[in-house]
Design a protein around this motif. Sequence first.
Motif, mmCIF file in Angstrom:
data_model
loop_
_atom_site.group_PDB
_atom_site.id
_atom_site.type_symbol
_atom_site.label_atom_id
_atom_site.label_comp_id
_atom_site.label_asym_id
_atom_site.label_seq_id
_atom_site.Cartn_x
_atom_site.Cartn_y
_atom_site.Cartn_z
ATOM 1 N N ILE B 261 -2.631 -17.748 -2.686
ATOM 2 C CA ILE B 261 -2.781 -18.597 -3.874
ATOM 3 C C ILE B 261 -3.707 -17.917 -4.886
ATOM 4 C CG2 ILE B 261 -3.610 -20.827 -4.735
ATOM 5 C CD1 ILE B 261 -0.979 -20.918 -3.123
ATOM 6 N N LEU B 264 -1.788 -15.257 -6.619
ATOM 7 C CA LEU B 264 -0.818 -15.801 -7.586
ATOM 8 C C LEU B 264 -1.508 -16.155 -8.906
ATOM 9 C CD1 LEU B 264 1.358 -18.227 -5.378
ATOM 10 C CD2 LEU B 264 1.937 -15.932 -6.152
ATOM 11 N N LYS B 265 -2.785 -16.515 -8.822
ATOM 12 C CA LYS B 265 -3.503 -16.883 -10.039
ATOM 13 C C LYS B 265 -3.989 -15.658 -10.801
ATOM 14 C CE LYS B 265 -5.117 -21.249 -8.160
ATOM 15 N NZ LYS B 265 -6.251 -22.004 -7.636
ATOM 16 N N PRO B 273 0.277 -14.999 -15.395
ATOM 17 C CA PRO B 273 0.021 -14.975 -13.951
ATOM 18 C C PRO B 273 1.317 -15.285 -13.199
ATOM 19 C CG PRO B 273 -1.510 -16.479 -15.069
ATOM 20 C CD PRO B 273 -0.473 -16.079 -16.074
ATOM 21 N N GLY B 275 1.704 -16.815 -10.637
ATOM 22 C CA GLY B 275 1.648 -18.195 -10.134
ATOM 23 C C GLY B 275 2.208 -19.212 -11.106
ATOM 24 N N SER B 276 2.554 -18.792 -12.317
ATOM 25 C CA SER B 276 3.159 -19.736 -13.256
ATOM 26 C C SER B 276 4.677 -19.807 -13.065
ATOM 27 C CB SER B 276 2.831 -19.342 -14.704
ATOM 28 O OG SER B 276 3.432 -18.108 -15.019
ATOM 29 N N GLN B 278 7.934 -20.880 -11.370
ATOM 30 C CA GLN B 278 8.248 -22.001 -10.481
ATOM 31 C C GLN B 278 8.849 -21.543 -9.146
ATOM 32 O OE1 GLN B 278 11.333 -24.968 -11.388
ATOM 33 N NE2 GLN B 278 9.658 -26.428 -11.535
ATOM 34 N N LYS B 281 5.864 -21.100 -7.205
ATOM 35 C CA LYS B 281 5.089 -22.341 -7.072
ATOM 36 C C LYS B 281 5.639 -23.239 -5.977
ATOM 37 C CE LYS B 281 3.182 -23.539 -11.552
ATOM 38 N NZ LYS B 281 3.612 -23.972 -12.879
ATOM 39 N N HIS B 282 6.944 -23.424 -5.992
ATOM 40 C CA HIS B 282 7.529 -24.344 -5.015
ATOM 41 C C HIS B 282 7.356 -23.812 -3.599
ATOM 42 C CE1 HIS B 282 10.261 -26.862 -7.858
ATOM 43 N NE2 HIS B 282 8.991 -26.879 -8.179
ATOM 44 N N ALA B 285 3.830 -24.496 -2.663
ATOM 45 C CA ALA B 285 3.600 -25.907 -2.339
ATOM 46 C C ALA B 285 4.142 -26.223 -0.938
ATOM 47 C CB ALA B 285 4.257 -26.811 -3.379
#
Lengths: 397, 379
Positions: B261, B264-265, B273, B275-276, B278, B281-282, B285
């Motif tokens: 994480i 990703l940032k 980044p 991490g933006s 999707q 992201k999914h 999560a």
Amino acid sequence: MENLETFRAEIGKWLEANCPPSMRKPLGSEEDVNWGGRNKVYTNPEEKLWLDRMAARGFTAPTWPKEYGGGGLSKPEARVLAEELRRLHCRPALNSFGLTMLGPVLLQYGNEEQKREHLPKIVRGEIRWCQGYSEPGAGSDLAGLQTRAEDKGDHYLVNGQKIWTSYANYADWIFCLVRTNPTAPKHDGISFLLFDMASPGVSVSPIKLISGSSPFCQTFFQDVRVPKKNLVGKVDGGWTIAKALLQHEREMIAGMGLGGGGGSAASLEQLAKEYCGSEGGRIADAAIRDSVAQHLMDTRCFVTSLRRSGDEAKSGQGPGAASSMFKLYGTELNKRRCELLVKVLGSQALGWEGAGFNPRELGTTREWLRSKGNSIEGGTSEVQLNVIAKRVLGLPD
Amino acid sequence: MSLALSEEQELLRNTAREFIAEHSPVKELRRLRDEQDPVGFSRPLWKQMAELGWASIVLPEDLGGAGLGYAELGIVLEECGRTLAATPLVATSLLGANAVLLGGNELQRKEILPAVAKGERILALALQEGSHHAPYAVATRAEASASGWRLTGRKSFVLDGHVADQIVVVARTSGSSGERDGLSLFLVPKAARGLEVTRTIMVDGRNAANLGFEGVELDRAALLGAEGRGADVLDRVLDLAAVGLSAEMLGTLAEAFERTIAYLKERKQFGVPIGSFQALKHRAANMFVEVELSRSIVLDALRAIDEGRADLPQLASIAKARVSDAIHLIGNEAVQMFGGIGVTDEEEIGLFLKRARVAELTLGDAAFHRARFAALAGF
Ligand SMILES: Cc1cc2nc3c(=O)[nH]c(=O)nc-3n(C[C@H](O)[C@H](O)[C@H](O)COP(=O)(O)OP(=O)(O)OC[C@H]3O[C@@H](n4cnc5c(N)ncnc54)[C@H](O)[C@@H]3O)c2cc1C
Ligand SMILES: Cc1cc2nc3c(=O)[nH]c(=O)nc-3n(C[C@H](O)[C@H](O)[C@H](O)COP(=O)(O)OP(=O)(O)OC[C@H]3O[C@@H](n4cnc5c(N)ncnc54)[C@H](O)[C@@H]3O)c2cc1C
């Protein structure tokens, strides 16, 4: 602790004495669920009796304050009540969006008059509520909603259309998101309104689901006059309330992960033995056996996580956006359970009606189709993943 | 028992985390690996851990232990897992010491366990014979001899087997491979004649050993517990160890997840980044949910031991299956999301993937534990 045990004994005795025999059987089908409301016709007088007795003690809303008709119980006491209800196989006396969604939000954001007006009726099951959130152009993008409420001095004039409104055709009142300020940024112009579905200008038309039933509707508003006292919170400040309510909704839907209805009292593993054969007491099909074990394990992990979340909340720790996680996992878990049931029952899970299929099999088919909505209603799984990524993990936009 | 940590447990976590970060960061594992350290872990560090009471958290006080619970041991293991700290906790404290504690007689306990508590004695459990965990698939034989017992057979994947002072060996005194009855446990000293120890270098930089027993002569007192009833002790020991190992794995998977994480940032591509995106992201999560479910079930399993709950065997299997699946997923996803740097030896995330796979297979993978769970549940 000792008090809780005394409480348990007292409650157990009371339930024994007050829960009528026909209310101590598993729900046969969706028709057996009591949603209350003005138009509810009680064909079984014991169903009404059960509701009235529970409501008189505030046990349909056990943790709400007594002054609003609730039970005034502490959380541990409410848990004991739930456990005793389960132990004695009592049916839920009342199921209602008022109890699970609107009530908690009114307790937090409603004014005194609104609480006194609406909460006791919810507790007694007198008014059945529906949720007017989604619109044809605003599903996942809920804040994009267009239904307008214009300020006409002493009332609002509401015009627009809602969709997917569950049970709108049976509901007495609606809690509804409306746009009160069309020029503000989309989240800042929304208000939270309550109104009677019998108001002139409200019309509904049911939508049929793939499962064959029609639990929800398109809902139309044409020049509906809503008294101003029915605005909850501040004008244009409805988004905060809308989100709080969604949290409650997600928690409620998350409970579906535990599987429920369908009338299948037999366990997954029993059904697997019955339909896939067993060898020496084992499910004969190794792949099915593995899937069943995995499902039971996942369920246990999920239940344990719910418990941990409760324990952590009690001690002031824990992740805030847990409701999104539980909504996501609970619904996906229930969908997997249904898929697995269909696999286990084989072609016996593919019947629609009539001969050749027993009621449990037909129920499984419908339940499987209904479960597809689990990961859509209350915010889709993708939306929950977005919420977790953003709010819990802090990933950038 | 609450699944939330108490204040004392939080305190223990913080102390453990600080201690491990200072004395055994990931680069310590790298050093042990690169220098081909003959022991495979740091003896001075193990001694220090023992002084903190970690080697014997769950041992009774009269045997030199701290008399605390698995909830506490789990916290320490989890923190060790975060930095991939190589310690004899699993082999010595969970497998070896528990076998002695549960199977041993008064003499055996008194002779061995206080020494373990002081960090002076390393133990191991020699069980597995093939390439998969199968507790009753034991062909190694122990035959009664003039002096006591004679041991013949082979063992593989014996954690810390190359440095153990004493090895608890599972052998068959009757029956045939696959049967639960007829297993017996023996205490074999490192110096036993006819015992051949081959150290294997594992992909995670840690130790396991292959053992050969060529008619190893043992005296009568080497028997640990009742002859032929070894599985009664073994089952319980394996449950305790599976839960403990799960706690260590929880630390490893949580750390790999958090590092991912953070990456990703910070890593930018296409001017933003990563991490933006999707697509990532999914997946992140979903990994988060796996971490949370793993944590819940590990905490519950640790507490089930402390509360003496009867469903521990089921729970141990649920926990090990869950963390095995989670660590597998997260190990793979982490390396993928680190991109090219993730497959370099220099970047630490690859060490997590390697450890993930070894830990997953240790004491039974997810499929093994699902099958066991099903058998326990009667289907
Ligand atoms: C059984 C059922 C009962 C319901 N009951 C009610 C009710 O009582 N009251 C009410 O107001 N509403 C109700 N709803 C509506 C529900 O809240 C919406 O269906 C839901 O929010 C999704 O909106 P949508 O159907 O417009 O799908 P869309 O928003 O059009 O989504 C279509 C697909 O695109 C995906 N998607 C959309 N946006 C994104 C994004 N940003 N990132 C990734 N993927 C995305 C979605 O996840 C989905 O897979 C109900 C729905 C169901 C199925
Ligand atoms: C074994 C090996 C051999 C190689 N050989 C060569 C070679 O010969 N010549 C050469 O020039 N290069 C070579 N490369 C480099 C390779 O092309 C890059 O590693 C690759 O393009 C990924 O870039 P990156 O490592 O910077 O990862 P990043 O671009 O930083 O990606 C990190 C993570 O973010 C994800 N990500 C990035 N952007 C997006 C997006 N828009 N949407 C969703 N996810 C995204 C990636 O999929 C990955 O999971 C090699 C790499 C390896 C591993």
